[in-house]
Design a protein around this motif. Structure first.
Motif, PDB file in Angstrom:
ATOM      1  N   SER A  77      24.495 101.585 -20.417  1.00 28.53           N
ATOM      2  CA  SER A  77      23.399 100.823 -19.822  1.00 28.53           C
ATOM      3  C   SER A  77      23.688  99.330 -19.695  1.00 28.53           C
ATOM      4  O   SER A  77      23.111  98.652 -18.849  1.00 28.53           O
ATOM      5  N   SER A  78      24.609  98.789 -20.512  1.00 25.51           N
ATOM      6  CA  SER A  78      24.903  97.362 -20.446  1.00 25.51           C
ATOM      7  C   SER A  78      25.829  97.018 -19.288  1.00 25.51           C
ATOM      8  O   SER A  78      25.941  95.850 -18.898  1.00 25.51           O
ATOM      9  N   GLY A  79      26.531  98.016 -18.753  1.00 31.24           N
ATOM     10  CA  GLY A  79      27.524  97.753 -17.721  1.00 31.24           C
ATOM     11  C   GLY A  79      28.807  97.154 -18.258  1.00 31.24           C
ATOM     12  O   GLY A  79      29.688  96.760 -17.489  1.00 31.24           O
ATOM     13  N   LEU A  80      28.935  97.069 -19.588  1.00 34.82           N
ATOM     14  CA  LEU A  80      30.113  96.483 -20.233  1.00 34.82           C
ATOM     15  C   LEU A  80      30.783  97.525 -21.115  1.00 34.82           C
ATOM     16  O   LEU A  80      30.230  98.596 -21.367  1.00 34.82           O
ATOM     17  N   THR A  81      31.982  97.210 -21.599  1.00 33.81           N
ATOM     18  CA  THR A  81      32.688  98.063 -22.541  1.00 33.81           C
ATOM     19  C   THR A  81      33.237  97.217 -23.685  1.00 33.81           C
ATOM     20  O   THR A  81      33.436  96.017 -23.550  1.00 33.81           O
ATOM     21  N   ASP A  82      33.459  97.875 -24.815  1.00 31.46           N
ATOM     22  CA  ASP A  82      34.162  97.252 -25.934  1.00 31.46           C
ATOM     23  C   ASP A  82      35.666  97.459 -25.737  1.00 31.46           C
ATOM     24  O   ASP A  82      36.098  98.556 -25.368  1.00 31.46           O
TER      25      ASP A  82
END
Length: 460
Positions: A296-301
């Protein structure tokens, strides 16, 4: 590595719990409830016609001799006089664990201290098919979590050829844990301690490559073993569907799932020094992960692990073996997705870990083993990730083990296909989760986690 199925929290709650406890990798999430990977596969002895001590230092797995490394690199295909053998084996591990102080809270379904446990039982399918295919697949019952799960998988297709006129083995490997395919015992997949307890508390922080993806990914690599001296490997990993992992007994949420492919690479060089063999190597893993499978954030770790390793093995004419092993890993982390999902400032995202491990071991007459190991994990403070007065991941300590393997030469009363090891293992901590004293903010000292473990390990 054993990962017991647990209650499935929402992805956001799972992330918050991970950050609150200071557990930046999946290895941290499982540290309190899992045993180390272990393997001792008598079906290989039956296939090759060789006793266990031909492939394993001290006559018991998983530490490999030079012969054992060649057997693995050549796809587990070498066969003795037998044209067919049943490629099934099993093993069981039980132990007694005493910690310096009672554990509060007590481990699930156990006492605060002095626990006698059935740690794990495994069934192995292991052997070669013809000259080009072989492998090892392990199904494990976690005696602490009381659940079955798939465990180590290492399947190979191999062929022989030449590189610049030198003999070479070329292989394709399918596995479910980066480094489990490695033939040296310097990397995390088969590194010391070769069996570990699931009862005593262990440090939280460790690099992703230290089992953070174990049994939660599938991968394929291609390798070349050139002139018995140079090893080259490259490939990548991806995440199965959550339902697939649940069916296999693994945590369907875990650290999360890999975005795209996670590349892995390995190089190693070996050289004979006297009657021993020196190995120098390097390895790397890079992964972008959707934490808790939440997109949902559109980001990745992002995790980037780079390591170097070295080992020296010196067998003697009398059947003794001296080994030295070490590895160093640097991990860069950018936890952008976790920070965004938990509404934390950007400053929480960037951090890193440094891990150093080494051990010295002596096996006397292939029966009595002595090992002394040291370990250290360090990193910068981060109040968003780590708890405790110093908000650091730092942990260090030493582990000493003595073990006895009476039938490594295949001379047991029940025949050559039954192996037994008994041992005592003591771990002492100098730092634990960031501090020497009061590491948890409640007055606990690192040494409170010192643990004595007596174990029995049988394979048949």
């Amino acid at each position: 590595m054993l990962l017991a199925p647990a209650k499935k929290p929402t992805a956001l709650k799972h992330l918050r719990l991970a950050l609150r406890l200071g557990l930046p990798t999946a290895a941290c999430l499982g540290a309190l409830v899992m045993t180390r990977p272990a393997a001792a596969v008598p079906s290989f002895a039956d296939q090759t016609g060789q006793p266990c001590q031909a492939c394993h230092v001290g006559g018991f797995g998983p530490q490999l001799t030079q012969f054992g490394r060649e057997f693995k690199l050549n796809g587990y295909t070498m066969r003795g006089a037998k044209k067919f053998n049943v490629p099934l084996s099993a093993m069981a591990i039980a132990s007694y664990t005493h910690t310096k102080t009672d554990q509060v809270p007590a481990p699930d379904n156990l006492s605060p201290n002095d626990n006698v446990t059935f740690d794990q039982g495994s069934v192995f399918l292991g052997g070669g098919v013809g000259k080009h295919f072989g492998g090892l697949a392990q199904l494990t019952y976690d005696g602490i979590g009381k659940a079955w799960t798939w465990d180590n998988v290492d399947l190979r297709a191999v062929t022989q050829g030449k590189v610049f006129g030198k003999d070479a083995t070329f292989g394709i490997d399918f596995n479910n844990n980066p480094t489990v395919q490695d033939p040296w015992n310097t990397t995390a997949g088969w590194g010391f301690p070769y069996t570990g307890g699931a009862v005593a508390q262990t440090p939280g922080a460790s690099p992703l490559i230290d089992g953070g993806l174990a049994e939660e990914v599938v991968g394929m690599t291609a390798y070349a073993w050139i002139d018995h001296h140079i090893y080259l490997e490259a490939g990548g990993y991806s995440s199965p569907k959550a339902r697939t992992l649940q069916w296999l007994g693994s945590d369907p949420v875990g650290l999360g799932d890999i975005h795209g492919l996670a590349p892995y690479g390995r190089v190693a060089w070996t050289h004979e020094i006297g009657s021993g063999q020196l190995e120098l190597g390097a390895f790397a893993l890079k992964a972008a992960i959707n934490p808790g499978r939440d997109r949902s954030s559109g980001l990745t770790d992002h995790y980037s692990d780079v390591g170097i390793d070295a080992s020296y093995m010196l067998p003697t004419a009398k059947g003794d073996t001296f080994t030295v092993q070490a590895r160093y890993v640097h991990e860069s982390e950018n936890l952008m997705a976790s920070c965004a999902l938990n509404e934390m400032p950007v400053g929480c995202a960037d951090t890193h870990l440094r891990e150093l491990r080494g051990d010295i071991a002596y096996s006397y007459r292939g029966k009595l083993g002595l090992t002394l190991a040291a370990f250290s994990v360090t990193g910068p403070p981060n109040t968003f990730i780590y708890t405790g007065p110093l908000a650091r991941p730092d942990s260090n300590g030493v582990t000493a083990q003595i073990d006895y393997t009476p039938w490594g030469a295949g001379n047991g009363p029940l025949g050559p296909l039954v192996a037994l090891r008994v041992g005592a293992q003591f771990t002492a901590y100098g730092q634990f989760n960031g501090n020497r004293r009061d590491f948890d903010g409640n007055g606990a000292a690192a040494s409170d986690n010192n643990a004595l473990r007596l174990f029995t390990w049988i394979a048949f």
